[in-house]
Design a protein around this motif. Structure first.
Motif, mmCIF file in Angstrom:
data_model
loop_
_atom_site.group_PDB
_atom_site.id
_atom_site.type_symbol
_atom_site.label_atom_id
_atom_site.label_comp_id
_atom_site.label_asym_id
_atom_site.label_seq_id
_atom_site.Cartn_x
_atom_site.Cartn_y
_atom_site.Cartn_z
ATOM 1 N N VAL A 5 -59.516 -6.964 43.331
ATOM 2 C CA VAL A 5 -59.420 -5.958 41.858
ATOM 3 C C VAL A 5 -57.806 -5.853 41.587
ATOM 4 O O VAL A 5 -57.629 -6.118 40.323
ATOM 5 C CB VAL A 5 -59.897 -4.605 42.351
ATOM 6 N N LEU A 6 -57.028 -5.948 42.705
ATOM 7 C CA LEU A 6 -55.786 -5.948 42.437
ATOM 8 C C LEU A 6 -55.517 -7.289 41.599
ATOM 9 O O LEU A 6 -54.361 -7.398 40.892
ATOM 10 C CB LEU A 6 -54.839 -5.678 43.564
ATOM 11 N N LYS A 7 -55.918 -8.417 42.306
ATOM 12 C CA LYS A 7 -55.643 -9.628 41.702
ATOM 13 C C LYS A 7 -55.918 -9.843 40.259
ATOM 14 O O LYS A 7 -55.119 -10.189 39.445
ATOM 15 C CB LYS A 7 -56.398 -10.921 42.360
ATOM 16 N N ASP A 8 -56.968 -9.093 39.760
ATOM 17 C CA ASP A 8 -57.554 -9.150 38.535
ATOM 18 C C ASP A 8 -56.440 -8.323 37.552
ATOM 19 O O ASP A 8 -56.014 -8.650 36.645
ATOM 20 C CB ASP A 8 -58.739 -8.894 38.147
ATOM 21 N N PHE A 43 -51.035 -6.624 50.216
ATOM 22 C CA PHE A 43 -51.823 -5.513 50.541
ATOM 23 C C PHE A 43 -52.590 -5.585 51.973
ATOM 24 O O PHE A 43 -53.048 -6.679 52.280
ATOM 25 C CB PHE A 43 -52.822 -5.319 49.479
ATOM 26 N N ASP A 44 -52.491 -4.666 52.475
ATOM 27 C CA ASP A 44 -52.950 -4.317 54.047
ATOM 28 C C ASP A 44 -52.564 -5.866 54.663
ATOM 29 O O ASP A 44 -53.401 -6.256 55.597
ATOM 30 C CB ASP A 44 -54.445 -4.338 53.903
ATOM 31 N N GLY A 45 -51.257 -6.156 54.660
ATOM 32 C CA GLY A 45 -50.991 -7.100 55.638
ATOM 33 C C GLY A 45 -51.091 -8.507 55.114
ATOM 34 O O GLY A 45 -50.948 -9.577 55.540
ATOM 35 N N LYS A 46 -51.903 -8.668 53.760
ATOM 36 C CA LYS A 46 -52.174 -10.192 53.521
ATOM 37 C C LYS A 46 -51.527 -10.058 51.869
ATOM 38 O O LYS A 46 -51.322 -9.347 51.093
ATOM 39 C CB LYS A 46 -53.760 -9.916 53.453
ATOM 40 N N GLU A 47 -51.437 -11.458 51.731
ATOM 41 C CA GLU A 47 -50.977 -11.607 50.040
ATOM 42 C C GLU A 47 -52.205 -11.432 49.184
ATOM 43 O O GLU A 47 -53.412 -11.752 49.591
ATOM 44 C CB GLU A 47 -50.568 -12.871 50.166
ATOM 45 N N ILE A 48 -51.889 -11.040 48.022
ATOM 46 C CA ILE A 48 -52.846 -10.635 47.101
ATOM 47 C C ILE A 48 -53.106 -12.132 46.212
ATOM 48 O O ILE A 48 -52.020 -12.654 45.772
ATOM 49 C CB ILE A 48 -52.523 -9.675 46.011
ATOM 50 N N THR A 78 -46.766 -17.977 42.391
ATOM 51 C CA THR A 78 -47.936 -17.549 42.953
ATOM 52 C C THR A 78 -47.586 -16.492 43.974
ATOM 53 O O THR A 78 -46.550 -16.551 44.547
ATOM 54 C CB THR A 78 -48.749 -18.898 43.797
ATOM 55 N N ALA A 79 -48.458 -15.435 44.020
ATOM 56 C CA ALA A 79 -48.019 -14.397 44.957
ATOM 57 C C ALA A 79 -48.024 -14.951 46.563
ATOM 58 O O ALA A 79 -48.839 -15.797 46.848
ATOM 59 C CB ALA A 79 -49.098 -13.337 44.880
ATOM 60 N N ASN A 80 -47.139 -14.405 47.246
ATOM 61 C CA ASN A 80 -46.614 -14.677 48.484
ATOM 62 C C ASN A 80 -46.168 -13.592 49.316
ATOM 63 O O ASN A 80 -46.187 -12.690 48.965
ATOM 64 C CB ASN A 80 -45.891 -15.837 48.696
ATOM 65 N N LYS A 97 -43.994 -8.196 56.331
ATOM 66 C CA LYS A 97 -45.407 -7.997 56.599
ATOM 67 C C LYS A 97 -45.944 -6.366 55.803
ATOM 68 O O LYS A 97 -47.067 -6.404 55.960
ATOM 69 C CB LYS A 97 -45.759 -7.726 57.922
ATOM 70 N N ASP A 98 -45.149 -5.832 55.687
ATOM 71 C CA ASP A 98 -45.437 -4.430 54.874
ATOM 72 C C ASP A 98 -43.926 -3.877 54.318
ATOM 73 O O ASP A 98 -42.826 -4.489 54.382
ATOM 74 C CB ASP A 98 -46.032 -3.354 55.864
ATOM 75 N N PHE A 99 -44.267 -2.730 53.594
ATOM 76 C CA PHE A 99 -43.131 -2.232 52.799
ATOM 77 C C PHE A 99 -41.903 -1.775 53.786
ATOM 78 O O PHE A 99 -40.753 -2.278 53.355
ATOM 79 C CB PHE A 99 -43.550 -1.162 51.933
#
Length: 626
Positions: A5-8, A43-48, A78-80, A97-99
């Motif tokens: 959802v965030l990707k879109d 998001f949640d430790g993973k790339e969007i 590209t998001a990374n 890995k997070d904020f």
């Protein structure tokens, strides 16, 4: 899944994001405010999984690409999960890995992410650097915030100002340092500007910042050399010598040039000052004539923010009359709702004249502020007029001043040549009667004055409400016709507020409401008005006679108190009516069977309403008649 959802959402938003000003890539159709180098999105430790800066594909855009295509060459950004630190001190890329990890690792890489932290560091280091020189930092929260927005790793350094430039006015020095180089000024123990400055660097230099300081000193020296040239060159001519040059500056296409405005302000300043300090009227007239002359100096041409300030310095060099150069400095005040007002009578008169001339002129040509637009800052001018009058307790009949301002517009532009505008400075006084030369002008002037006064009234209501004054009391006093002395209006509101806080005021307001409702209902039923004076021969009860005598006595006494601006005294006289009014309602039947007695008692009730309405329109007070 949330990441899809965030990707879109993120992909479509970033590709379509609007900027007032933007840059463009040669190969890609993305518009952005600055060139982008990387997109960090976790998001949640993973790339969007999304990309931006897409190529146009047969006229179509796409951002909902599958994860398999993330690293296709079509997608330059590209998001990374990677970022970089300070471009000079720690330029290597690293993953987060997070904020919290992002913030901490950036700090390790010489980037303070939090702007508030950067502000604190700048303030603390600046205070330490100043203290080391035996100096103090000139307070400037705005400059601290601006510097905090320009650096990632603030490092405060101290520089020197060439002593040859310290003879320049302090405002010139601080303007050059602040507006052009973002330097902080320092003060000595006497509060005077010291020959030192602070600069906030964005790097920890190996030499301790010596080259950075030397470079800033060199640039500052060049800027101050320009300023000194302007300062010396401008003082070779007087302000009055520059009057003719104002003709080349347009105030507004329909309102003439600044030479004409200066002459109008001069004449209006004279008249306004006559109300406050008659002996200073000629001084105000001259200050009004010269107040715009620094706009054609080299210094103000280079540093527009010094208008008014430089005029004051040049006037002080030419003329030792303190009132004139202080008025020139103050005539733009107040610049905003929290800014100070002029401190002198002459300065207040010129500031009022300037703002009144602007308001009347723009209203006359139909350029009034709307709900969403105020391109000529007329609301600010209106609030400035109100604050000057109220804070300095200027006793002015505002409608008369506004009408006079319009007449000056007509008199000056219709009958005077440009040469005459210049010559006005040499005249002792222009007869004010000359302005009222045409009945049409007078009529139109009163119309414009009414419009401007209504505008100022609305501004004053807002101003008073912000000060905690009850809106219904404002409306009650403002409903009085013919009252345009704002100092009297405010005093009346304050007295009314105190009166209604007491028991007598509360009871009289209730009696007013009762009397008004009875009269209104009976007038509607009978189809006639009961607003004439009651006749004493129709009084049958002592309560009627006593109330009538009390109303007449209160009306005379309160009118006398009002004439002397004793509003508390006027309210005190009204409070004496409580007993007679209460006894009347307790003992007298208004709607009796005898027609003449009934009409006479209704007129007596109308007299209650009229007596109270002489102080304020009590129907507008909460609980009064609607």
């Amino acid at each position: 899944k949330t990441e899809y959802v965030l990707k879109d959402v993120l992909g479509s938003t970033l590709n379509r994001f609007p900027w007032p000003k933007s840059m463009k890539w040669a190969e890609y159709d993305l518009l952005w405010v600055r060139p982008l180098h990387n997109v960090l999105a976790i998001f949640d430790g993973k790339e969007i999984p999304f990309s931006i800066a897409l190529k146009s594909r047969n006229g179509r855009r796409s951002w909902g690409e599958s994860k398999d295509n993330l690293y296709d060459s079509e997608f330059p950004l590209t998001a990374n999960n990677k970022t970089t630190g300070h471009r000079f001190l720690a330029p290597d890329e690293f993953a987060v890995k997070d904020f919290a990890d992002y913030r901490d690792r950036l700090r390790d890489a010489y980037v303070m992410l939090d702007a508030a932290e950067r502000r604190r560091v700048i303030e603390q280091d600046a205070a330490l650097k100043a203290g080391a020189e035996g100096l103090t930092l000139r307070p400037d929260p705005g400059l601290v915030a601006e510097n905090a927005g320009m650096v990632e790793w603030p490092v405060v350094l101290t520089g020197r100002i060439d002593p040859a430039f310290m003879e320049l006015p302090a405002e010139v020095l601080t303007t050059v340092m602040r507006h052009h180089l973002k330097h902080f000024a320092l003060l000595d123990k006497d509060g005077n500007l010291a020959p030192r400055f602070l600069v906030v660097a964005n790097i920890q230099a190996g030499d301790g910042g010596k080259q950075i300081v030397a470079g800033n000193e060199r640039v500052l020296r060049a800027r101050l050399a320009d300023a000194k040239f302007f300062w010396d060159h401008d003082r070779k001519r007087t302000l009055e010598d520059r009057l003719a040059a104002l003709e080349g500056l347009i105030f507004h296409q329909k309102l003439g040039n600044l030479l004409q405005k200066s002459a109008r302000v001069s004449r209006l300043s004279n008249e306004i000052c006559r109300h406050a300090a008659r002996q200073l009227a000629l001084e105000a007239e001259r200050a009004g004539l010269l107040c715009k002359c620094d706009l054609v100096t080299h210094m103000v041409g280079e540093f527009p923010e010094l208008q008014g300030i430089m005029g004051a310095y040049y006037a002080a060099d030419e003329d030792k009359q303190r009132g004139i150069h202080t008025a020139i400095r103050e005539h733009y005040l107040p610049l905003g709702p929290k800014d100070k007002c002029p401190s002198t009578a002459v300065g207040s008169a010129v500031a009022l004249a300037d703002k009144v001339d602007t308001l009347v002129g723009f209203f006359a040509i139909g350029e009034k502020p709307t709900g969403s637009k105020d391109p000529f800052a007329l609301r600010r001018a209106g609030l400035g007029i109100l604050r000057i009058i109220l804070e300095n307790e200027f006793r002015l009949f505002l409608a008369e001043i506004l009408t006079l301002s319009f007449s000056i517009y007509s008199w000056g532009t219709d009958t005077q040549s440009n040469e005459d505008w210049v010559d006005v400075g040499a005249r002792a006084h222009v007869p004010m009667a000359g302005y009222y030369h045409d009945r049409t002008v007078i009529k139109r002037g009163r119309e414009i004055a009414g419009e401007v006064l209504a505008f100022l009234t609305d501004r004053l209501k807002v101003h008073l409400r912000e000060r905690g004054v009850r809106h219904d009391l404002i409306s009650a006093v403002f409903a009085l016709s013919g009252e345009d002395d704002l100092v009297r209006l405010l005093a009346r509101i304050e007295a009314l507020s105190e009166f209604l806080k007491g028991e007598d005021g509360e009871h009289l307001l209730t009696a007013y409401r009762r009397a008004s409702n009875i009269v209104r209902i009976e007038e509607k039923k009978d189809g006639r008005r009961y607003n004439g004076p009651p006749k004493s021969e129709y009084f049958r009860q002592n309560e009627e006679k006593h109330l009538h005598r009390s109303l007449r006595a209160a009306a005379r006494a309160s009118s006398k108190a009002l004439d002397n601006d004793d509003f508390s005294g006027a309210m005190s006289e009204l409070s004496k009516l409580r007993g007679p009014v209460d006894r009347f309602f307790s003992e007298v039947t208004v709607n009796c069977e005898k027609r003449r007695l009934r009409a006479n008692r209704l007129r007596l009730l109308s007299e209650i309403r009229a007596t109270l309405d002489h102080i304020a329109d009590f129907s507008r007070i909460e609980g009064g008649e609607r």
